[in-house]
Design an enzyme around this catalytic site. Structure first.
Site, PDB file in Angstrom:
ATOM      1  N   LEU A   1      -7.210   5.737  -9.570  1.00 51.86           N
ATOM      2  CA  LEU A   1      -7.654   4.546  -8.848  1.00 51.86           C
ATOM      3  C   LEU A   1      -7.562   3.307  -9.730  1.00 51.86           C
ATOM      4  O   LEU A   1      -7.240   2.215  -9.255  1.00 51.86           O
ATOM      5  CB  LEU A   1      -9.089   4.736  -8.363  1.00 51.86           C
ATOM      6  CG  LEU A   1      -9.292   5.727  -7.218  1.00 51.86           C
ATOM      7  CD1 LEU A   1     -10.770   5.904  -6.934  1.00 51.86           C
ATOM      8  CD2 LEU A   1      -8.562   5.281  -5.962  1.00 51.86           C
TER       9      LEU A   1
ATOM     10  N   GLU B   1     -13.833  10.420   1.830  1.00 51.78           N
ATOM     11  CA  GLU B   1     -14.208  11.277   2.954  1.00 51.78           C
ATOM     12  C   GLU B   1     -14.973  10.473   4.000  1.00 51.78           C
ATOM     13  O   GLU B   1     -15.420   9.341   3.722  1.00 51.78           O
ATOM     14  CB  GLU B   1     -15.068  12.443   2.455  1.00 51.78           C
ATOM     15  CG  GLU B   1     -14.317  13.345   1.495  1.00 51.78           C
ATOM     16  CD  GLU B   1     -15.054  14.628   1.161  1.00 51.78           C
ATOM     17  OE1 GLU B   1     -14.451  15.480   0.501  1.00 51.78           O
ATOM     18  OE2 GLU B   1     -16.223  14.774   1.569  1.00 51.78           O
TER      19      GLU B   1
ATOM     20  N   SER C   1     -17.707   5.181  -1.609  1.00 51.40           N
ATOM     21  CA  SER C   1     -18.027   4.662  -2.933  1.00 51.40           C
ATOM     22  C   SER C   1     -18.651   5.711  -3.850  1.00 51.40           C
ATOM     23  O   SER C   1     -18.726   5.503  -5.062  1.00 51.40           O
ATOM     24  CB  SER C   1     -18.984   3.465  -2.810  1.00 51.40           C
ATOM     25  OG  SER C   1     -18.359   2.383  -2.144  1.00 51.40           O
TER      26      SER C   1
ATOM     27  N   PHE D   1      -2.836  10.597  -1.101  1.00 52.39           N
ATOM     28  CA  PHE D   1      -3.883  10.846  -2.094  1.00 52.39           C
ATOM     29  C   PHE D   1      -5.205  10.950  -1.352  1.00 52.39           C
ATOM     30  O   PHE D   1      -5.665   9.978  -0.747  1.00 52.39           O
ATOM     31  CB  PHE D   1      -3.900   9.667  -3.080  1.00 52.39           C
ATOM     32  CG  PHE D   1      -4.832   9.798  -4.241  1.00 52.39           C
ATOM     33  CD1 PHE D   1      -4.422  10.395  -5.421  1.00 52.39           C
ATOM     34  CD2 PHE D   1      -6.113   9.271  -4.189  1.00 52.39           C
ATOM     35  CE1 PHE D   1      -5.262  10.482  -6.524  1.00 52.39           C
ATOM     36  CE2 PHE D   1      -6.962   9.336  -5.281  1.00 52.39           C
ATOM     37  CZ  PHE D   1      -6.541   9.952  -6.457  1.00 52.39           C
TER      38      PHE D   1
ATOM     39  N   LEU E   1      -3.430 -25.054   9.215  1.00 52.55           N
ATOM     40  CA  LEU E   1      -2.538 -24.796  10.341  1.00 52.55           C
ATOM     41  C   LEU E   1      -3.205 -25.001  11.692  1.00 52.55           C
ATOM     42  O   LEU E   1      -2.523 -25.012  12.723  1.00 52.55           O
ATOM     43  CB  LEU E   1      -1.982 -23.366  10.261  1.00 52.55           C
ATOM     44  CG  LEU E   1      -0.677 -23.201   9.480  1.00 52.55           C
ATOM     45  CD1 LEU E   1      -0.891 -23.423   7.987  1.00 52.55           C
ATOM     46  CD2 LEU E   1      -0.083 -21.815   9.701  1.00 52.55           C
TER      47      LEU E   1
ATOM     48  N   SER F   1       0.826  -1.210   0.000  1.00 48.60           N
ATOM     49  CA  SER F   1       0.000   0.000   0.000  1.00 48.60           C
ATOM     50  C   SER F   1       0.857   1.255   0.000  1.00 48.60           C
ATOM     51  O   SER F   1       0.532   2.243  -0.679  1.00 48.60           O
ATOM     52  CB  SER F   1      -0.933  -0.006   1.218  1.00 48.60           C
ATOM     53  OG  SER F   1      -1.894  -1.025   1.127  1.00 48.60           O
TER      54      SER F   1
ATOM     55  N   GLU G   1     -10.135   0.942  -2.848  1.00 50.75           N
ATOM     56  CA  GLU G   1     -10.072   0.991  -4.309  1.00 50.75           C
ATOM     57  C   GLU G   1     -11.295   0.336  -4.953  1.00 50.75           C
ATOM     58  O   GLU G   1     -11.228  -0.241  -6.036  1.00 50.75           O
ATOM     59  CB  GLU G   1      -8.796   0.313  -4.848  1.00 50.75           C
ATOM     60  CG  GLU G   1      -7.528   0.625  -4.098  1.00 50.75           C
ATOM     61  CD  GLU G   1      -7.050   2.059  -4.284  1.00 50.75           C
ATOM     62  OE1 GLU G   1      -7.733   2.824  -4.982  1.00 50.75           O
ATOM     63  OE2 GLU G   1      -6.013   2.401  -3.722  1.00 50.75           O
TER      64      GLU G   1
ATOM     65  N   LEU H   1      -9.004  11.350  -1.476  1.00 51.63           N
ATOM     66  CA  LEU H   1     -10.289  11.314  -2.190  1.00 51.63           C
ATOM     67  C   LEU H   1     -11.418  10.914  -1.238  1.00 51.63           C
ATOM     68  O   LEU H   1     -12.407  11.624  -1.106  1.00 51.63           O
ATOM     69  CB  LEU H   1     -10.221  10.338  -3.367  1.00 51.63           C
ATOM     70  CG  LEU H   1     -11.505  10.186  -4.182  1.00 51.63           C
ATOM     71  CD1 LEU H   1     -11.889  11.498  -4.850  1.00 51.63           C
ATOM     72  CD2 LEU H   1     -11.364   9.069  -5.228  1.00 51.63           C
TER      73      LEU H   1
END
Length: 396
Positions: A251, A145, A150, A141, A350, A103, A375, A143
């Protein structure tokens, strides 16, 4: 007629022979990133994750810059100019170490640097990109909020003209690299539509409090961005784009990296389960000798390598200039969902050890819960594909 050549022996690490599709340069990039992650991340990642921190992030960024991993698919300004497949291979190896490390690289290169390179002025590119490529400057970045994820068109962050300046006010949420960034690419409503702004993070009125108490992406810096009357000069705006086309194209580039990266997390979990199944004994023999365990391993291997093959196919399309956003949605939707399922199935092999940080499986599984959402959520990518298949828009 010559006799057919003998096929190579079966390789459990590459059962489909995908490596045969890679050029020597591709393999060199993969091996370089894999070696860096093995040396600098894997010995420490469990401790970082447990403590919920990423110490030395600036040093890690400089090291990533030195191996060409930052903005690596961009040309010029100190960037490596790598192919899309090479960038994807790097994402796979980084996320095989930890999603938080991938990331860091994705936000730096595919979001912040990509936005500046594609939509910025030459002066903006010269000011920011060389330092970002070297890892000397970290970017973020903005974008998403608090109330608009979405649906970015509903963003409330706004920028108003005051004379020749812009005044930026609003909040962004879940921002990787936010509190360590030197520059934030912030998208805001204006009287002329949505615009992108380059905000030096030492500008008065800007702050980036770190978000704590996460149960996913714990070895990653995640912040809120707060803009309280941030005054910016006229040349802070990205001049070459208006509207949502700008952030959405960024994106799309980042989602492409996720298509590869998710398979890295899946591979690490699968390899851990496979090694464990070969050595863990119950009922006087290794559990890998039981039919139910072999069925799980076979199913995981099928989905893992199908996902890598899909990522490779999309990378070749991107390198040819033929990759569509709907195809990236196809890859992100499939690969992240399958990666989570591989992690969960690995955990069952496991047993109780699967929840321990001595093994990577639970860490990857919890990280992928974030990757599943950011994303573009599962639902959004389903609707992207649904619209492409039917020609009918179900978003609204």
């Amino acid at each position: 007629m010559s006799a057919p050549s003998k096929p190579p022996s079966f390789d459990p690490a590459d059962p489909l022979g995908i490596d045969d599709l890679l050029a020597p340069e591709d393999l060199a990039v993969r091996d370089t990133v894999r070696a860096w992650a093995a040396d600098r991340v894997l010995p420490h990642i469990a401790e970082w994750y447990e403590k919920g921190e990423l110490p030395g992030i600036r040093e890690l960024a400089r090291e990533l810059g030195s191996i060409g991993a930052l903005g690596m698919s961009l040309e010029g300004y100190g960037c490596a100019g790598a192919t899309a497949v090479q960038y994807g291979l790097a994402c796979l190896e980084l996320e095989a170490a930890d999603s938080g490390i991938r990331s860091l690289v994705s936000v730096q290169g595919s979001l912040a640097m990509y936005a500046i390179n594609r939509f910025g002025s030459e002066e903006q590119k010269q000011r920011w990109l060389p330092g970002m490529a070297a890892g000397e400057l970290i970017g973020c970045f903005g974008l998403t909020e608090p109330d608009h994820g979405s649906d970015p068109a509903g963003m409330r962050t706004h920028a108003k003209r005051e004379g020749s300046d812009w005044v930026l006010t609003g909040r962004k949420m879940w921002i990787t690299n936010g509190s360590v960034a030197a520059v934030a690419v912030v998208w805001a409503q204006t009287d002329d539509g949505i615009r992108g702004f380059l905000v030096p993070t030492d500008t008065p009125g800007f702050s980036a409090p770190e978000i704590r108490h996460k149960w996913s992406l714990r070895a990653s810096v995640t912040s809120e961005l707060v803009m309280d009357g941030v005054r910016l000069p006229e040349d802070a705006v990205l001049p070459e784009v208006r509207g949502l086309r700008g952030p959405l194209s960024c994106l799309n580039h980042a989602r492409y990296g996720i298509v590869w990266g998710a398979m890295g997390a899946a591979r690490a979990s699968f390899e851990s389960a496979l090694d464990y199944a070969r050595t863990r004994e119950q009922f006087d023999r290794p559990i890998g000798g039981f039919q139910l365990t072999q069925a799980k391993l076979a199913d995981m291997a099928v989905e893992l390598h199908k996902g890598i093959l899909l990522a490779h196919h999309l990378g070749r399309r991107m390198d040819a200039g033929r990759l569509r956003p709907e195809q990236v949605s196809f890859g992100k939707l499939n690969n992240v969902r399958e990666a989570i399922e591989i992690c969960r199935t690995s955990r069952t092999i496991l047993g109780a050890n699967g929840i321990s940080l001595e093994y990577p499986v639970m860490r990857h599984a919890t990280n992928l819960e974030s990757v599943l959402t950011y994303e573009g959520t599962v639902e959004m990518h389903q609707l992207v594909l649904g619209k492409a298949l039917t020609g009918l828009d179900a978003f609204r």
